[in-house]
Design an enzyme around this catalytic site. Structure first.
Site, mmCIF file in Angstrom:
data_model
loop_
_atom_site.group_PDB
_atom_site.id
_atom_site.type_symbol
_atom_site.label_atom_id
_atom_site.label_comp_id
_atom_site.label_asym_id
_atom_site.label_seq_id
_atom_site.Cartn_x
_atom_site.Cartn_y
_atom_site.Cartn_z
ATOM 1 N N LEU A 17 -0.879 1.811 3.331
ATOM 2 C CA LEU A 17 -1.924 1.328 4.234
ATOM 3 C C LEU A 17 -3.205 2.152 4.092
ATOM 4 O O LEU A 17 -4.308 1.609 4.013
ATOM 5 C CB LEU A 17 -1.434 1.379 5.680
ATOM 6 N N ASP A 176 -3.567 -4.655 16.082
ATOM 7 C CA ASP A 176 -3.028 -5.938 15.654
ATOM 8 C C ASP A 176 -4.064 -6.431 14.662
ATOM 9 O O ASP A 176 -5.148 -6.869 15.066
ATOM 10 C CB ASP A 176 -2.876 -6.912 16.826
ATOM 11 N N HIS A 177 -3.749 -6.336 13.367
ATOM 12 C CA HIS A 177 -4.840 -6.549 12.409
ATOM 13 C C HIS A 177 -5.370 -7.979 12.410
ATOM 14 O O HIS A 177 -6.446 -8.236 11.911
ATOM 15 C CB HIS A 177 -4.473 -6.057 11.001
ATOM 16 N N HIS A 239 1.019 -11.090 16.262
ATOM 17 C CA HIS A 239 -0.107 -11.892 15.772
ATOM 18 C C HIS A 239 -0.155 -13.308 16.351
ATOM 19 O O HIS A 239 -1.205 -13.772 16.798
ATOM 20 C CB HIS A 239 -0.062 -11.987 14.244
HETATM 21 P P1 NAD Z 1 4.153 4.123 3.466
HETATM 22 O O1 NAD Z 1 5.623 4.292 3.400
HETATM 23 O O2 NAD Z 1 3.450 3.630 2.265
HETATM 24 O O3 NAD Z 1 3.486 5.514 3.857
HETATM 25 C C1 NAD Z 1 4.070 6.405 4.776
HETATM 26 C C2 NAD Z 1 3.278 7.704 4.845
HETATM 27 O O4 NAD Z 1 3.931 8.566 5.764
HETATM 28 C C3 NAD Z 1 3.172 8.490 3.538
HETATM 29 O O5 NAD Z 1 1.890 9.071 3.484
HETATM 30 C C4 NAD Z 1 4.222 9.583 3.699
HETATM 31 O O6 NAD Z 1 3.909 10.776 3.012
HETATM 32 C C5 NAD Z 1 4.139 9.844 5.167
HETATM 33 N N1 NAD Z 1 5.387 10.415 5.689
HETATM 34 C C6 NAD Z 1 6.615 9.842 5.693
HETATM 35 N N2 NAD Z 1 7.517 10.669 6.254
HETATM 36 C C7 NAD Z 1 6.841 11.788 6.622
HETATM 37 C C8 NAD Z 1 7.211 13.010 7.267
HETATM 38 N N3 NAD Z 1 8.486 13.242 7.648
HETATM 39 N N4 NAD Z 1 6.265 13.931 7.513
HETATM 40 C C9 NAD Z 1 5.003 13.690 7.141
HETATM 41 N N5 NAD Z 1 4.574 12.566 6.531
HETATM 42 C C10 NAD Z 1 5.487 11.622 6.268
HETATM 43 O O7 NAD Z 1 3.861 3.202 4.731
HETATM 44 P P2 NAD Z 1 2.620 2.191 4.973
HETATM 45 O O8 NAD Z 1 2.914 0.900 4.279
HETATM 46 O O9 NAD Z 1 1.345 2.871 4.658
HETATM 47 O O10 NAD Z 1 2.731 1.867 6.530
HETATM 48 C C11 NAD Z 1 2.361 2.802 7.537
HETATM 49 C C12 NAD Z 1 2.343 2.095 8.888
HETATM 50 O O11 NAD Z 1 1.407 1.037 8.855
HETATM 51 C C13 NAD Z 1 3.664 1.455 9.300
HETATM 52 O O12 NAD Z 1 3.797 1.546 10.688
HETATM 53 C C14 NAD Z 1 3.496 0.008 8.889
HETATM 54 O O13 NAD Z 1 4.299 -0.852 9.675
HETATM 55 C C15 NAD Z 1 2.030 -0.187 9.201
HETATM 56 N N6 NAD Z 1 1.407 -1.284 8.469
HETATM 57 C C16 NAD Z 1 1.266 -1.235 7.101
HETATM 58 C C17 NAD Z 1 0.644 -2.246 6.416
HETATM 59 C C18 NAD Z 1 0.445 -2.208 4.929
HETATM 60 O O14 NAD Z 1 -0.273 -3.080 4.426
HETATM 61 N N7 NAD Z 1 1.022 -1.283 4.197
HETATM 62 C C19 NAD Z 1 0.140 -3.362 7.155
HETATM 63 C C20 NAD Z 1 0.291 -3.378 8.536
HETATM 64 C C21 NAD Z 1 0.918 -2.336 9.179
#
Ligand code: NAD
Length: 488
Positions: A17, A176-177, A239
């Site tokens: 994200l 809520d994007h 959403h």
């Molecule tokens: P991801 O798994 O790609 O990234 C997770 C991040 O958390 C990484 O930077 C990782 O290093 C860090 N992390 C994990 N465990 C850790 C720990 N114990 N200590 C410190 N850092 C830690 O996840 P993402 O896809 O970026 O999603 C993040 C949030 O955003 C989630 O809640 C997801 O539901 C939400 N989200 C993501 C998207 C998307 O497009 N990727 C869209 C909507 C919502």
């Protein structure tokens, strides 16, 4: 008075994200001179130098937006801190670092904490931010929190308790994007700024409203998460329900955050709750089987990675939502959303009632009802379907469409959703974020449906990848004498 000076801490800064959305959005704000003084501290588990982190920020901007000449200056505002979310000493190091950056950039003690991490960390991080002193600042402090906000009402309450012990409700920005999307924000303007719609916006003139949000993608690499979620929790609770609220709410007295949110909450309070066996009269679930999308053969959900071979998780949901208040009594809001469907599309179709008597006939069928279509994505715009005389004909009417496409001059550089949401948060405008009460009502509604489904095994898979969902979704409308307006 807008103060765009802030220290932004992104928890999960090496994640998907952050790279795909947050860094490019911050760059856009920067390049439009919308940020005053600012610095970003990226926080994640792995060890990185500031230079390595800045390089990853640079790459994410380039891959989203292409090469830019002021990138060096932009990335020089980014710092990195390796962090263990469960360890107090990590937060204390972070606090000292943040204080130093705050001093260097004169950020007035304004802080935004953006939690872009797995949801199980949201609560613990909020608690640590307070107990380890990171929220102890002289400026504002705001918490931005990603979805999902809990996975049912109980867990959402628990999470909210943890967050609220560190932040006031008005300091919490629940993302809520969909509320960052241009045409979702446009719903209220279309409704409340037009004399030709608002007087008709009720059960006397509207027959039904249909909201479709379909994806062609499958579950991709998110199987592990999706197995605990499903379409109901992943799409409907947040959403779809937000779109319903914006379509159904009463005009607010003023366009302030509190007034708008309280009107939305009143919609949620009027939802007809369905439970037990009755759920099947209102909601339909589906799971995709094999099929063809874009001429490619794709596997069924149960064959995706990290998915149970006998999974009972729904990848599709359709439903009929009733709002039992004076304005909407008797008008169904039909919703459907799913993965591996025929098209990627989010659209709202408002179907007006038939006129009392048809004088005109098209060559071979009855008059079309008037439709107002709001195109949310990928196209942005509105289309109004009217009937008009067929040129040269005698008493023939034909359908004509008035379209406004939100592209071209009016929409040059339409900002991305996350850009608008970040901007709102920095300005302190929480209107387009969900209030706790909205979350709670919406979970209470959705929980009844998941309870009913949990206790009865579904006959999955029940729709072919590349279709518009199971036949039961069509039957849901057919038994009301209606059908889904095509969205492709
Ligand atoms: P991801 O798994 O790609 O990234 C997770 C991040 O958390 C990484 O930077 C990782 O290093 C860090 N992390 C994990 N465990 C850790 C720990 N114990 N200590 C410190 N850092 C830690 O996840 P993402 O896809 O970026 O999603 C993040 C949030 O955003 C989630 O809640 C997801 O539901 C939400 N989200 C993501 C998207 C998307 O497009 N990727 C869209 C909507 C919502």
């Amino acid at each position: 008075e807008q103060n765009m000076t802030s220290l932004i801490m992104i928890f999960g800064a090496t994640g998907d994200l952050a790279k795909r959305k947050l860094f490019p959005s911050l760059y856009r704000l920067f390049s439009k001179n919308k940020l005053d003084k600012f610095a970003v501290i990226g926080v994640a588990r792995r060890t990185l130098t500031n230079e390595e982190f800045q390089q990853s920020v640079r790459e994410s901007v380039v891959s989203a937006l292409g090469n830019k000449d002021n990138l060096d200056e932009f990335v020089s505002h980014f710092y990195y801190q390796s962090h263990d979310v469960a360890d107090s000493s990590s937060y204390i190091t972070l606090r000292k670092f943040a204080d130093k950056i705050d001093d260097n950039y004169q950020l007035e003690g304004n802080r935004i904490f953006y939690l872009a991490m797995a949801p199980e960390f949201f609560g613990p991080i909020a608690l640590h931010l307070k107990s380890d002193g990171l929220t102890d600042v002289k400026g504002y402090k705001r918490l931005v929190i990603e979805k999902p906000f809990g996975h049912d009402l109980e867990s959402a309450k628990e999470l909210n308790k943890q967050i609220r012990s560190a932040f006031l409700e008005k300091e919490v920005y629940r993302i809520d994007h969909y509320l960052g999307k241009e045409m979702v924000r446009n719903i209220e303007v279309i409704r409340f700024a037009n004399a030709i719609f608002e007087p008709l916006w009720n059960n006397r003139y509207i027959s039904n409203i249909q909201i479709t949000s379909s994806e062609t993608l499958g579950v991709e690499e998110r199987g592990r998460y999706y197995e605990t979620s499903g379409a109901l929790r992943d799409m409907l609770q947040n959403h779809m329900m937000q779109m319903v609220a914006l379509l159904a709410m009463e005009p607010p007295i003023k366009l302030t955050t509190d007034e708008i949110r309280s009107e939305k909450v009143r919609v949620f309070r009027a939802l007809r709750m369905v439970e037990g066996d009755d759920v099947n009269n209102y909601f339909v679930r589906g799971q995709y089987g094999e099929g063809t999308i874009d001429e490619k053969q794709v596997p069924k959900y149960r064959d995706e990675i990290m998915v149970d071979k006998e999974s009972n998780t729904e990848t599709f949901v359709a439903g009929k939502i009733m709002i039992d208040n004076f304005r909407w009594a008797g008008v169904p809001f039909y919703i459907r959303t799913g993965k591996r469907m025929a098209a990627k599309s989010t659209k709202i179709v408002v179907q007006f009632k038939d006129i009392p008597m048809n004088l005109y006939y098209q060559t071979d069928k009855l008059l079309n009802p008037n439709l107002l279509v709001i195109h949310i994505q990928p196209e942005e715009g509105i289309t109004l379907h009217l009937n008009a005389k067929k040129a040269g004909g005698h008493l023939d009417a034909q359908e004509v469409k008035l379209s406004f496409a939100n592209t071209g001059v009016h929409a040059m550089n339409t900002p991305e959703g996350y850009e608008k949401l970040l901007y709102d948060c920095m300005r302190g405008d929480a209107t387009n974020f969900t209030h706790w009460e909205e979350v709670a009502y919406s979970w209470a509604f959705v929980d009844k449906i998941s309870e009913a489904w949990k206790n009865a095994k579904a006959d999955f898979p029940n729709y072919e990848a590349g279709s518009m969902g199971p036949k039961e979704a069509d039957e849901l409308l057919e038994k009301d004498g209606r059908f889904w307006w095509p969205v492709t």
